[in-house]
Design a protein around this motif. Sequence first.
Motif, mmCIF file in Angstrom:
data_model
loop_
_atom_site.group_PDB
_atom_site.id
_atom_site.type_symbol
_atom_site.label_atom_id
_atom_site.label_comp_id
_atom_site.label_asym_id
_atom_site.label_seq_id
_atom_site.Cartn_x
_atom_site.Cartn_y
_atom_site.Cartn_z
ATOM 1 N N GLY A 1 53.472 74.595 38.391
ATOM 2 C CA GLY A 1 54.400 73.710 39.086
ATOM 3 C C GLY A 1 55.833 74.187 39.013
ATOM 4 N N VAL A 2 56.220 74.722 37.872
ATOM 5 C CA VAL A 2 57.590 75.209 37.697
ATOM 6 C C VAL A 2 57.854 76.377 38.620
ATOM 7 C CG1 VAL A 2 59.209 76.280 36.089
ATOM 8 C CG2 VAL A 2 57.774 74.387 35.335
ATOM 9 N N TYR A 3 56.948 77.360 38.633
ATOM 10 C CA TYR A 3 57.262 78.524 39.459
ATOM 11 C C TYR A 3 57.124 78.247 40.940
ATOM 12 C CZ TYR A 3 52.307 80.282 39.332
ATOM 13 O OH TYR A 3 50.952 80.449 39.434
ATOM 14 N N ILE A 4 56.321 77.275 41.351
ATOM 15 C CA ILE A 4 56.273 76.891 42.765
ATOM 16 C C ILE A 4 57.587 76.231 43.174
ATOM 17 C CG2 ILE A 4 55.220 75.278 44.404
ATOM 18 C CD1 ILE A 4 52.534 75.907 43.047
ATOM 19 N N VAL A 5 58.084 75.319 42.352
ATOM 20 C CA VAL A 5 59.350 74.647 42.645
ATOM 21 C C VAL A 5 60.501 75.650 42.676
ATOM 22 C CG1 VAL A 5 61.042 73.007 41.742
ATOM 23 C CG2 VAL A 5 58.623 72.392 41.809
ATOM 24 N N LEU A 6 60.558 76.544 41.702
ATOM 25 C CA LEU A 6 61.614 77.566 41.691
ATOM 26 C C LEU A 6 61.570 78.420 42.953
ATOM 27 C CD1 LEU A 6 61.689 78.883 38.019
ATOM 28 C CD2 LEU A 6 63.502 77.683 39.238
ATOM 29 N N HIS A 7 60.373 78.819 43.350
ATOM 30 C CA HIS A 7 60.238 79.665 44.534
ATOM 31 C C HIS A 7 60.727 78.936 45.789
ATOM 32 C CE1 HIS A 7 58.757 82.883 47.008
ATOM 33 N NE2 HIS A 7 58.084 82.013 47.735
ATOM 34 N N GLU A 8 60.334 77.693 45.936
ATOM 35 C CA GLU A 8 60.738 76.930 47.128
ATOM 36 C C GLU A 8 62.240 76.667 47.131
ATOM 37 O OE1 GLU A 8 58.888 76.271 49.830
ATOM 38 O OE2 GLU A 8 57.409 77.495 48.805
ATOM 39 N N LEU A 9 62.810 76.363 45.980
ATOM 40 C CA LEU A 9 64.255 76.135 45.909
ATOM 41 C C LEU A 9 65.039 77.419 46.165
ATOM 42 C CD1 LEU A 9 64.554 73.728 42.848
ATOM 43 C CD2 LEU A 9 64.920 73.170 45.259
ATOM 44 N N ALA A 10 64.471 78.555 45.794
ATOM 45 C CA ALA A 10 65.167 79.831 45.995
ATOM 46 C C ALA A 10 65.126 80.291 47.443
ATOM 47 C CB ALA A 10 64.547 80.903 45.098
ATOM 48 N N ARG A 11 64.068 79.943 48.185
ATOM 49 C CA ARG A 11 63.922 80.514 49.525
ATOM 50 C C ARG A 11 64.361 79.581 50.657
ATOM 51 N NH1 ARG A 11 59.306 79.999 52.796
ATOM 52 N NH2 ARG A 11 57.984 78.296 52.148
ATOM 53 N N GLN A 12 64.534 78.301 50.401
ATOM 54 C CA GLN A 12 64.876 77.362 51.464
ATOM 55 C C GLN A 12 66.298 76.836 51.297
ATOM 56 O OE1 GLN A 12 62.061 74.198 51.963
ATOM 57 N NE2 GLN A 12 60.308 75.554 51.772
ATOM 58 N N GLN B 1 59.050 87.684 39.682
ATOM 59 C CA GLN B 1 59.375 86.838 40.832
ATOM 60 C C GLN B 1 60.038 85.537 40.388
ATOM 61 O OE1 GLN B 1 59.056 87.570 44.220
ATOM 62 N NE2 GLN B 1 60.350 85.755 44.337
ATOM 63 N N GLU B 2 59.530 84.912 39.341
ATOM 64 C CA GLU B 2 60.101 83.653 38.864
ATOM 65 C C GLU B 2 61.520 83.856 38.331
ATOM 66 O OE1 GLU B 2 55.898 83.564 39.169
ATOM 67 O OE2 GLU B 2 57.055 84.821 37.818
ATOM 68 N N TYR B 3 61.739 84.946 37.654
ATOM 69 C CA TYR B 3 63.073 85.289 37.147
ATOM 70 C C TYR B 3 64.040 85.458 38.318
ATOM 71 C CZ TYR B 3 66.521 87.956 34.395
ATOM 72 O OH TYR B 3 67.656 88.394 33.777
ATOM 73 N N ASP B 4 63.615 86.168 39.354
ATOM 74 C CA ASP B 4 64.455 86.361 40.541
ATOM 75 C C ASP B 4 64.733 85.041 41.255
ATOM 76 O OD1 ASP B 4 64.421 89.054 39.958
ATOM 77 O OD2 ASP B 4 62.903 89.545 41.464
ATOM 78 N N ASP B 5 63.695 84.192 41.382
ATOM 79 C CA ASP B 5 63.873 82.881 42.027
ATOM 80 C C ASP B 5 64.848 82.017 41.236
ATOM 81 O OD1 ASP B 5 62.083 83.593 44.017
ATOM 82 O OD2 ASP B 5 60.393 82.545 43.106
ATOM 83 N N PHE B 6 64.741 82.063 39.918
ATOM 84 C CA PHE B 6 65.646 81.307 39.059
ATOM 85 C C PHE B 6 67.085 81.779 39.263
ATOM 86 C CE2 PHE B 6 67.643 80.502 34.889
ATOM 87 C CZ PHE B 6 67.434 79.137 34.810
ATOM 88 N N GLY B 7 67.276 83.097 39.296
ATOM 89 C CA GLY B 7 68.606 83.663 39.531
ATOM 90 C C GLY B 7 69.157 83.289 40.892
ATOM 91 N N ALA B 8 68.294 83.280 41.911
ATOM 92 C CA ALA B 8 68.730 82.907 43.259
ATOM 93 C C ALA B 8 69.179 81.446 43.304
ATOM 94 C CB ALA B 8 67.606 83.150 44.262
ATOM 95 N N LEU B 9 68.457 80.580 42.603
ATOM 96 C CA LEU B 9 68.837 79.169 42.555
ATOM 97 C C LEU B 9 70.194 79.003 41.878
ATOM 98 C CD1 LEU B 9 68.276 76.135 42.884
ATOM 99 C CD2 LEU B 9 67.031 76.242 40.715
#
Length: 110
Positions: free
Chosen positions: A43-54, A82-90
Amino acid sequence: MIHVFQYGLNYPIPRGWPTPEVGQGPYAVESWDDAGERRKWRGVYIVLHELARQEHPVVEFRLDANGLNTALNCRMFERPCQEYDDFGALLGRRGFRYLELSLLADAEDE
């Protein structure tokens, strides 16, 4: 169904994140590279991914264990993924202003 239980009835709530059993020692946090370990925080990495890309108005991110003996795997930040990158993007979004993380690091003192 829960609403029809008598007031004050205690019932077990399933845990969504890994945690040691009552009376056991510290929970050994496994490497984030292990696919089985990562799935525990799906759940955490799905949320991070969606928050980073939208595009979105989210300016605060909080992962709170709410008093439970668990949290996010601290080893997610060991090396790029990928999760680290998404976190950084957020965190790098314009206007982002608040971060609160509960990190699971029980056996990391070894």
